[in-house]
Motif scaffolding. Structure first.
Motif, PDB file in Angstrom:
ATOM      1  N   SER A 122      -5.340   4.955   2.420  1.00  0.00           N
ATOM      2  CA  SER A 122      -4.182   3.807   1.555  1.00  0.00           C
ATOM      3  C   SER A 122      -4.895   3.765   0.445  1.00  0.00           C
ATOM      4  CB  SER A 122      -3.475   3.575   2.260  1.00  0.00           C
ATOM      5  OG  SER A 122      -3.725   4.190   3.656  1.00  0.00           O
ATOM      6  N   TYR A 133      -3.628   0.213  -2.070  1.00  0.00           N
ATOM      7  CA  TYR A 133      -3.541  -0.609  -2.231  1.00  0.00           C
ATOM      8  C   TYR A 133      -3.627  -1.352  -2.924  1.00  0.00           C
ATOM      9  CZ  TYR A 133      -7.562  -2.627   0.066  1.00  0.00           C
ATOM     10  OH  TYR A 133      -9.217  -3.177   0.030  1.00  0.00           O
ATOM     11  N   LYS A 193      -9.070   1.112  -2.118  1.00  0.00           N
ATOM     12  CA  LYS A 193      -8.624   2.190  -1.357  1.00  0.00           C
ATOM     13  C   LYS A 193      -9.484   2.068  -0.289  1.00  0.00           C
ATOM     14  CE  LYS A 193      -8.847   6.232  -2.121  1.00  0.00           C
ATOM     15  NZ  LYS A 193      -9.421   7.594  -1.942  1.00  0.00           N
ATOM     16  N   SER A 194      -8.763   2.134   0.854  1.00  0.00           N
ATOM     17  CA  SER A 194      -8.701   1.453   2.639  1.00  0.00           C
ATOM     18  C   SER A 194      -9.588   2.683   2.923  1.00  0.00           C
ATOM     19  CB  SER A 194      -7.501   1.171   3.126  1.00  0.00           C
ATOM     20  OG  SER A 194      -6.749   2.743   3.617  1.00  0.00           O
ATOM     21  N   ASN A 244      -6.085  -2.157   7.882  1.00  0.00           N
ATOM     22  CA  ASN A 244      -7.569  -2.339   7.704  1.00  0.00           C
ATOM     23  C   ASN A 244      -8.133  -2.935   8.907  1.00  0.00           C
ATOM     24  OD1 ASN A 244      -7.280  -2.358   3.838  1.00  0.00           O
ATOM     25  ND2 ASN A 244      -7.363  -4.558   4.273  1.00  0.00           N
ATOM     26  N   ALA A 267       1.031  -1.264  -0.111  1.00  0.00           N
ATOM     27  CA  ALA A 267      -0.168  -0.382   0.267  1.00  0.00           C
ATOM     28  C   ALA A 267       0.939   1.124  -0.447  1.00  0.00           C
ATOM     29  CB  ALA A 267      -1.073  -0.464   1.329  1.00  0.00           C
ATOM     30  N   LEU A 320      -1.295  -5.287   5.170  1.00  0.00           N
ATOM     31  CA  LEU A 320      -2.526  -5.198   5.117  1.00  0.00           C
ATOM     32  C   LEU A 320      -3.745  -5.869   6.054  1.00  0.00           C
ATOM     33  CD1 LEU A 320      -3.193  -6.557   0.859  1.00  0.00           C
ATOM     34  CD2 LEU A 320      -2.897  -3.663   1.916  1.00  0.00           C
TER      35      LEU A 320
END
Length: 523
Positions: free
Chosen positions: A224, A226, A219-220, A453, A202, A449
């Motif tokens: 962010s 990724y 998009k988180s 998240n 990311a 990740l």
């Protein structure tokens, strides 16, 4: 090539060395680590303060320097044949540094934190000596050529060699031939490293800075960007790369060919970089307008190296004495390690590089080069994708099947290292990697990740930085002492002052002499 063929090939090489009682030398490799880390504020912003004087001179300190920017630290360990001593050295450098950073932290990720004002990134300052000014202008050139944000990407470099006495027992060509064979095998197998150790799936949206790309980012919840199966965006076309160098093919089949091609690239003018100008209104914008300003501008996942004597360029050192060690540049910073790399990674790198040395290395042509690059980029962008197919000699091969072929080779080398050094640390390290191969959720990229998240405030990097700072400030020195680093800081400041006092040649003349006589080395 099947697993038994690879294992038989390895065993023949080991038997040859065993007959000469050379296995103890083979299984006592030497290594050193260079770890880069961006200084940040407690709030997670890029620090813009000057390099702390308590850390000594960034120009001459042997252990603590800066890379592109004043706030991008680089920690350098001495070379050692002991993993424990290596990790103790790295620990101590971090401990001393953090004790003199006040409230600043070290950013724990390869990709930089949120950068609101790229123009505020402070170029590294090495003082007023000619060599210090040249290093500064080189970085000015990097900024103007590639943009400053890309230069804040941090990584871990791994320097690897075998004892000099080993080469008297090597019967397959010269020492340089052997290391160049290692480079060729590494180029074919480098996809292994982003899968196992990639930790940049990311990036912050600010990193793109409006640049065009064709990657299907998600998009988180915290903003962010990724890719769900990515391992190392740092190593992707968006990361620490150069479009101007994308088509370069530096010969890896011999050290003479490597030096020839590298020197040719350095001497090749660039129409694109000429538009920047070299010296404009009395200010240098870059060292020259060639494809590379100097040799170290070549972005490569591995380099052949030799320690330079005073006044030597890297290629001159190679031409004088051949390859002395290799520098691996494809490791992300480990966000879960306070020092950016752990001992399991170090031990696997020994296993992996010994395999690259001991297995037969085929000639590297343009077709193979392209295939290697495609495999590398596939693993960087979607290395954790179930059933991922790579290519070997034009034929598809499942990553899992390729790992299965390599594992017995790595196992045999791990057993040899443990037999020589005692214990089971190398086999334990290999088991850690084996688990990642079986379950991709255990890889650093997947773990990062998942943590990202599940983070509710988007401040995972800051939280990790805080935790690592606390761990290191509570850690005792393991090899050296506070006084040791204070003495090195004082020595380095005096050495910089001495350089500045003895410079008598005007800077313009110094640069002209450098590029005509090739008699100075900068990094």
């Amino acid at each position: 090539m099947g697993r038994f063929s690879l294992l038989n090939q390895l065993q023949r090489r080991l038997d040859d060395l065993a007959a000469q009682n050379a296995l103890p030398l083979l299984f006592t490799p030497k290594r050193g680590v260079e770890r880069e880390a961006l200084r940040i504020t407690p709030q997670g912003d890029m620090a813009v303060s000057a390099h702390p004087q308590a850390l000594g001179s960034a120009l001459t300190n042997e252990f603590i320097t800066t890379d592109f920017a004043e706030n991008l630290l680089e920690f350098i360990t001495p070379v050692t044949d002991s993993v424990e001593q290596l990790m103790a050295s790295l620990n101590d450098i971090h401990v001393f540094t953090l004790k003199h950073l006040g409230q600043e932290r070290l950013w724990p990720l390869s990709m930089p934190c949120y950068i609101s004002e790229p123009d505020a990134i402070p170029l590294a300052n090495y003082g007023s000596s000619n060599i210090g000014r040249m290093k500064r202008v080189y970085r000015e050139g990097l900024k103007n050529r590639y943009g400053p944000v890309m230069q804040l990407i941090a990584g871990v470099h791994y320097n690897f060699s075998l004892p000099e006495d080993f080469w008297a027992h090597w019967q397959q060509g010269s020492q340089s031939d052997a290391y160049m064979g290692l480079l060729r095998n590494y180029r074919q197998l480098v996809w292994v490293l982003p899968y196992l150790f990639g930790a940049s799936p990311a990036l912050c949206n600010s990193f793109l800075g409006g640049r065009e790309h064709h990657l299907p980012f998600e998009k988180s919840a915290t903003g962010s960007l990724y890719l769900p199966y990515a391992t190392s965006l740092r190593l992707s076309d968006l990361g620490y790369t150069s479009s101007a160098q994308a088509g370069l093919r530096i010969d890896h089949n011999s050290i003479d060919g490597y030096i020839r091609d590298l020197r040719a690239v350095i001497a090749t003018p660039s129409d694109e970089f000429a538009k920047i100008g070299v010296k404009v209104d009395g200010q240098y914008r870059q060292l020259n307008a060639n494809l590379l300003q100097i040799e170290n501008e070549l972005y490569a996942p591995i380099r052949p190296k030799r320690v330079s004597e005073s006044g030597e360029k890297p290629s001159e050192a190679l031409a004088r004495g051949g390859v002395q060690y290799i520098e691996v540049r494809a490791l992300d910073v480990d966000p879960f390690s306070p020092t950016g790399v752990d001992s399991d990674t170090v031990r696997f790198m020994d296993i992996f590089l010994l395999a690259c040395l001991l297995l037969d290395a085929e000639h590297l042509d343009n077709t193979q080069w392209s295939e290697n690059l495609a495999n590398f980029q596939a693993t960087v962008l979607e290395g954790r994708k179930p059933g991922l197919l790579l290519k070997r000699k034009g034929q598809p091969l499942a990553m899992a099947d390729w790992f299965a072929e390599l594992m017995p080779v790595w196992q045999r080398i791990a057993e040899g290292l443990d037999a020589q050094q005692g214990g089971s640390a190398y086999q334990d390290s290999l088991n850690v990697q084996r688990q990642k191969i079986s379950d991709s959720s255990l890889t650093p990229s997947a773990r990062l990740l998942a943590a990202m998240n599940s983070s509710t405030d988007g401040r995972l990097g800051v939280a990790l930085a805080d935790a690592h700072r606390s761990t290191l400030l509570a850690s005792p020195y393991q090899r050296w002492s506070e006084a040791f680093f204070e003495q090195e800081a004082a020595r380095s400041l005096a050495a910089q002052a001495q350089l500045e006092a003895k410079d008598e040649v005007p800077f313009d003349d110094f640069l002209a002499d450098y590029f005509h006589s090739a008699k100075a080395g900068v990094a």
